[in-house]
Design an enzyme around this catalytic site. Structure first.
Site, PDB file in Angstrom:
ATOM      1  N   GLU A  44      23.137  50.576  16.792  1.00 41.17           N
ATOM      2  CA  GLU A  44      22.678  49.331  16.177  1.00 41.17           C
ATOM      3  C   GLU A  44      21.412  49.634  15.399  1.00 41.17           C
ATOM      4  O   GLU A  44      20.419  50.115  15.960  1.00 41.17           O
ATOM      5  CB  GLU A  44      22.400  48.253  17.229  1.00 41.17           C
ATOM      6  N   ASN A 103      12.492  55.055  11.636  1.00 36.86           N
ATOM      7  CA  ASN A 103      12.677  54.262  10.424  1.00 36.86           C
ATOM      8  C   ASN A 103      14.066  54.524   9.867  1.00 36.86           C
ATOM      9  O   ASN A 103      14.414  55.659   9.515  1.00 36.86           O
ATOM     10  CB  ASN A 103      11.610  54.642   9.385  1.00 36.86           C
ATOM     11  N   ASP A 125      17.115  41.993   7.857  1.00 37.24           N
ATOM     12  CA  ASP A 125      16.258  41.285   6.914  1.00 37.24           C
ATOM     13  C   ASP A 125      17.005  41.109   5.592  1.00 37.24           C
ATOM     14  O   ASP A 125      17.478  42.088   5.007  1.00 37.24           O
ATOM     15  CB  ASP A 125      14.983  42.102   6.688  1.00 37.24           C
ATOM     16  N   LYS A 129      14.230  38.565  -2.435  1.00 39.61           N
ATOM     17  CA  LYS A 129      13.724  38.752  -3.797  1.00 39.61           C
ATOM     18  C   LYS A 129      14.426  39.926  -4.485  1.00 39.61           C
ATOM     19  O   LYS A 129      14.709  40.948  -3.870  1.00 39.61           O
ATOM     20  CB  LYS A 129      12.216  38.991  -3.760  1.00 39.61           C
ATOM     21  N   ASP A 161      23.134  35.431   9.296  1.00 41.33           N
ATOM     22  CA  ASP A 161      23.103  33.976   9.130  1.00 41.33           C
ATOM     23  C   ASP A 161      22.848  33.611   7.672  1.00 41.33           C
ATOM     24  O   ASP A 161      22.841  32.428   7.330  1.00 41.33           O
ATOM     25  CB  ASP A 161      21.985  33.374   9.988  1.00 41.33           C
ATOM     26  N   THR A 199      23.150  38.577  19.780  1.00 38.56           N
ATOM     27  CA  THR A 199      21.760  39.019  19.687  1.00 38.56           C
ATOM     28  C   THR A 199      20.853  37.829  20.003  1.00 38.56           C
ATOM     29  O   THR A 199      21.310  36.686  20.120  1.00 38.56           O
ATOM     30  CB  THR A 199      21.433  39.525  18.278  1.00 38.56           C
ATOM     31  N   GLU A 200      19.550  38.092  20.116  1.00 34.62           N
ATOM     32  CA  GLU A 200      18.600  36.997  20.328  1.00 34.62           C
ATOM     33  C   GLU A 200      18.657  36.001  19.178  1.00 34.62           C
ATOM     34  O   GLU A 200      18.682  34.783  19.396  1.00 34.62           O
ATOM     35  CB  GLU A 200      17.173  37.552  20.459  1.00 34.62           C
ATOM     36  N   GLU A 202      21.113  35.458  17.073  1.00 39.18           N
ATOM     37  CA  GLU A 202      22.397  34.764  17.041  1.00 39.18           C
ATOM     38  C   GLU A 202      22.427  33.621  18.047  1.00 39.18           C
ATOM     39  O   GLU A 202      22.920  32.525  17.743  1.00 39.18           O
ATOM     40  CB  GLU A 202      23.520  35.755  17.336  1.00 39.18           C
TER      41      GLU A 202
END
Length: 239
Positions: A44, A103, A125, A129, A161, A199-200, A202
């Site tokens: 993940e 990373n 994320d 933009k 989402d 997930t948290e 979700e």
């Protein structure tokens, strides 16, 4: 994301070599040595507080799971969550789970070609933009990395989402020549399946009545062959 970590967090992580990996480059091509077996490896990317990857590792002992994040505070929180879960439900140690501080930008530095079988991208994320498009984890430059490190059974499971990110990602997958399966524009419309691990984010979004967008991306040749066979079987049943 800005996180305020506890004092001594690094020392805390260093005391957990059975679960936390702070020098993942050392395991490139050797992750099965860390786990001590030849089970498939799922990762993940951007695991947050670790609810999803921890529960998946408990639910699927036949798979090795790796959760990656670049924030040491999130690694700490995920380690607490994992240990609590495994203490409650056993076994005592999360032997099929690794929490990796790294990373994602440099993913190819810690995974060899064909080393992973599945990648999860959960509520990444959206970087809305235009000048930040290259940072999206479904941008072509990241897809190139995924294709290299996934094996012949490789798949990408993507949830978000954000409708704009989902539409962008579908186009990105298609432009890369990758097949798509099980596309959903409202994953929990008919309720949450009891086997589904959230997930948290979700959990919070579903409670707020928000739509969850999801798809599976077929990458490996064997995975693609299996997908086509399933499609043929469905057509035969309908016919």
């Amino acid at each position: 994301m800005r996180l305020r970590g506890r004092k001594g967090i690094r020392e805390d992580l260093e005391r957990q070599p059975d679960l936390v990996v702070l020098q993942p480059r050392e395991y490139k091509g050797r992750w099965r040595e860390f786990f001590g077996n030849d089970k498939p490896i799922h990762a993940e990317l951007g695991m947050g507080k670790g609810q999803f990857v921890s529960r998946m590792s408990r639910k699927h002992p036949e798979v090795n799971f790796i959760g990656l994040d670049m924030y040491d505070e999130l690694i700490r929180r995920a380690s607490l969550k994992a240990r609590k879960l495994w203490e409650e439900e056993g076994p005592a140690e999360p032997r099929n789970l690794a929490l990796v501080l790294f990373n994602i930008e440099y993913l190819e530095e810690i995974f060899a070609e064909g080393e992973l079988e599945r990648i999860y991208l959960n509520f990444s994320d959206p970087w809305p933009k235009k000048r930040h498009v290259r940072r999206r984890l479904t941008h072509p430059r990241f897809l190139d990395k995924y294709v290299r490190i996934l094996n012949s059974r490789g798949e990408i499971h993507f949830k978000t989402d954000n409708r704009d990110l989902f539409e962008y990602s579908l186009n990105s997958f298609a432009d890369a020549g990758l097949a798509l399966a099980n596309i959903s524009l409202d994953l929990h419309r008919e309720g949450t399946h009891p086997d589904h691990v959230m997930t948290e984010y979700e959990t919070k979004f579903v409670q707020q009545g928000m739509n969850i967008y999801r798809c599976e991306v077929i990458v490996g040749e064997e995975a693609l062959r299996r997908h086509r066979q399933q499609q043929q079987q469905k057509q035969q049943i309908r016919g």
